[in-house]
Design an enzyme around this catalytic site. Structure first.
Site, short mmCIF file in Angstrom:
data_model
loop_
_atom_site.label_atom_id
_atom_site.label_comp_id
_atom_site.label_asym_id
_atom_site.label_seq_id
_atom_site.Cartn_x
_atom_site.Cartn_y
_atom_site.Cartn_z
CG HIS A 102 92.29 19.18 60.63
ND1 HIS A 102 91.17 19.78 60.07
CD2 HIS A 102 92.05 19.10 61.96
CE1 HIS A 102 90.31 20.05 61.03
NE2 HIS A 102 90.80 19.65 62.18
CB SER A 138 82.83 15.70 69.70
OG SER A 138 83.68 16.77 69.32
CG HIS A 144 86.77 13.51 67.19
ND1 HIS A 144 87.41 14.67 66.84
CD2 HIS A 144 85.60 13.90 67.77
CE1 HIS A 144 86.67 15.71 67.20
NE2 HIS A 144 85.58 15.27 67.78
CG ASP A 164 94.86 15.50 68.49
OD1 ASP A 164 94.39 15.95 69.54
OD2 ASP A 164 94.16 15.15 67.52
#
Length: 483
Positions: A363, A287, A317, A418
């Site tokens: 990650h 993003s 994402h 997350d």
């Protein structure tokens, strides 16, 4: 250049404007003919005015960039391998991003400050509370920790900018209510673009040295308006369209929680923390990079951020936070809330053996537990230690990393941001996992727009990397000395 947006601002500058009308009458007449009413000012910097603070900082940073380029422009930053080209440019240094830096071991630092430091030093809504997102916005733009008064002034400015035209809501309403929340969100941001001050200024021929001024206006207005748009979408989809207006006494995060329909002090605190820690994660993620790339073509902040949202909506994402809660609930449905460690380990292996990933772990850059996970865990230990889903997340922290390490294919087996956010939101009543990425998007507006203002202030160029074909790589490697 300052864009006059309100009567209070005009009042503060009246004495200076009168003098300028006498000194620069010709320029004034020219400016007044413009639809967006620009006027040259020479105001004294106000400690409470973010724009003035930024205006003082920019010349120094422009000179710093020029010196860096002239003195060190030919210095190499590393070697590019075929693996990097074929592997999504992982590990390839090729982007300037001032607002934050991600260390593989320490995690994210906002202008050099870790998350615990931000929690300690940034102003909060109450003593010992979570940092206000407005404070982080000030930090990202100026590199300075703001005072409570500065944050209060910025919070008020954002509320003043938060008016959303009716046609934005009509554009969203033109979509089926079943459309994904991120589709509706991106549509709303695109509709906001109609009021872009950068587009108006560019069409009028503004000098490139002043690009940052209308970019600042667009960026602050966009940041102010996205919670209104996002909460409208939530209420439209899940609450029969019953919209809740903004509360003028609340801050950015508190108001977002309020407009969604959650007024408990703990939920407002969670939203302040959520928005702060999700705001920025250096420039290489999908993003952030998308927003920077699109903006490098001089697309205005609305167009750039809408593009960023479409990247954020991807399962690899921002959509991952939705996937985590759904996966955790699938564990509970199949095994019950009182699942043992061995049962959980079996379920993790079952997920992996079916060709799927365990969402919320791993990650692209980090090689240790994400500090954003850690601060959310600390929030849960303080406010909801006995929640069954939180206890399940804690068990996953014990079970998943060893399994992924045993698998041998994962460079980072540790939980990321997350892995925890959905459980916290679910506890306070925001149970609609499909909506979670919109929350992420609201947060990310702060980081992307902050850097975009600096992109324009520093005059960063159009991004245009070189691409190659497999044939070129094959031929190049055959000719390589080590081959």
């Amino acid at each position: 250049m300052v864009f006059f947006r309100s009567v209070p601002l005009l009042s503060r500058l009246r004495s200076h404007a009168i003098g300028l009308m006498q000194q620069h009458q010709v320029q004034k007449q020219s400016n007044l003919s413009n639809s967006f009413r620009w006027i040259q000012t020479q105001t004294i910097s106000s400690d409470l005015d973010l724009h003035s603070q930024l205006k003082e900082l920019i010349p120094e940073q422009q000179e710093r960039l020029k010196k860096l380029k002239s003195e060190y422009g030919k210095v190499q930053l590393g070697n590019i391998t075929v693996d990097m080209v074929l592997g999504g440019m992982r590990g390839m240094t090729g982007l300037l991003w001032e607002t934050s830096l991600l260390d593989p071991d320490e995690g994210i630092r906002f202008r050099g400050m870790s998350i615990p430091e931000c929690q300690k030093l940034l102003p909060a809504a109450k003593p010992g509370g979570e940092p206000l997102p407005e404070g982080l916005l000030w930090l990202l733009l100026t590199g300075k920790v703001p005072t409570k008064e500065q944050v209060g002034a910025l919070s008020k400015e954002l509320r003043d900018r938060a008016s959303v035209p009716d046609y934005v809501f009509k554009a969203i309403d033109a979509l089926p209510v079943t459309a994904h929340p991120m589709t509706q969100f991106a549509t709303g941001v695109m509709a906001l673009q109609v009021q872009s001050e950068f587009q108006k200024a560019y069409e009028k021929g503004i000098h490139k040295s002043k690009y940052w001024e209308p970019t600042y206006e667009d960026s602050l207005s966009l940041i102010a308006r996205v919670p209104v748009v996002a909460s409208y979408i939530y209420r439209r989809i899940y609450k029969d369209g019953k919209v809740i207006p903004m509360n003028d006494s609340l801050d950015y995060g508190g108001n977002f929680s309020h407009m969604l329909g959650f007024d408990s002090p703990e939920m407002q605190e969670l939203m302040r923390l959520y928005v702060t820690i999700h705001s920025d994660h250096e420039g290489g993620n999908v993003s952030a990079h998308t927003g920077h790339l699109v903006a490098s073509a001089l697309s205005d902040p609305y167009l750039s951020f809408a593009a960023a949202l479409n990247g954020l909506a991807g399962p690899l994402h921002g959509l991952a936070n939705q996937e985590v809660l759904l996966w955790i609930k699938s564990v509970v449905e199949e095994c019950g809330e009182n699942i043992t460690t061995e049962q959980l380990k079996d379920y993790v292996w079952k997920t992996l053996n079916s060709g799927k990933v365990v969402p919320g772990f791993g990650h692209g850059v980090l090689r240790k537990t994400d500090p954003r996970y850690t601060c959310q865990r600390e929030f849960a230990l303080k406010h909801l230690p006995d929640d069954p889903l939180f206890q399940l997340v804690s068990k996953l922290y014990e079970v998943v990393p060893p399994v992924l390490t045993q698998l041998g294919k994962v460079k980072n087996p540790w939980p990321n941001v997350d892995a925890h956010s959905g459980v916290l939101l679910n506890y306070y009543g925001l149970t609609e996992a499909r909506y979670y990425t919109v929350l992420f998007g609201v947060s990310r507006s702060i980081g992307i727009c902050s850097q975009l203002i600096w992109d324009r202030a520093l005059g960063l160029p159009l991004e245009r990397p070189k691409s190659v074909t497999m044939e070129l790589l094959e031929n190049h490697c055959k000719k390589a000395p080590d081959n």
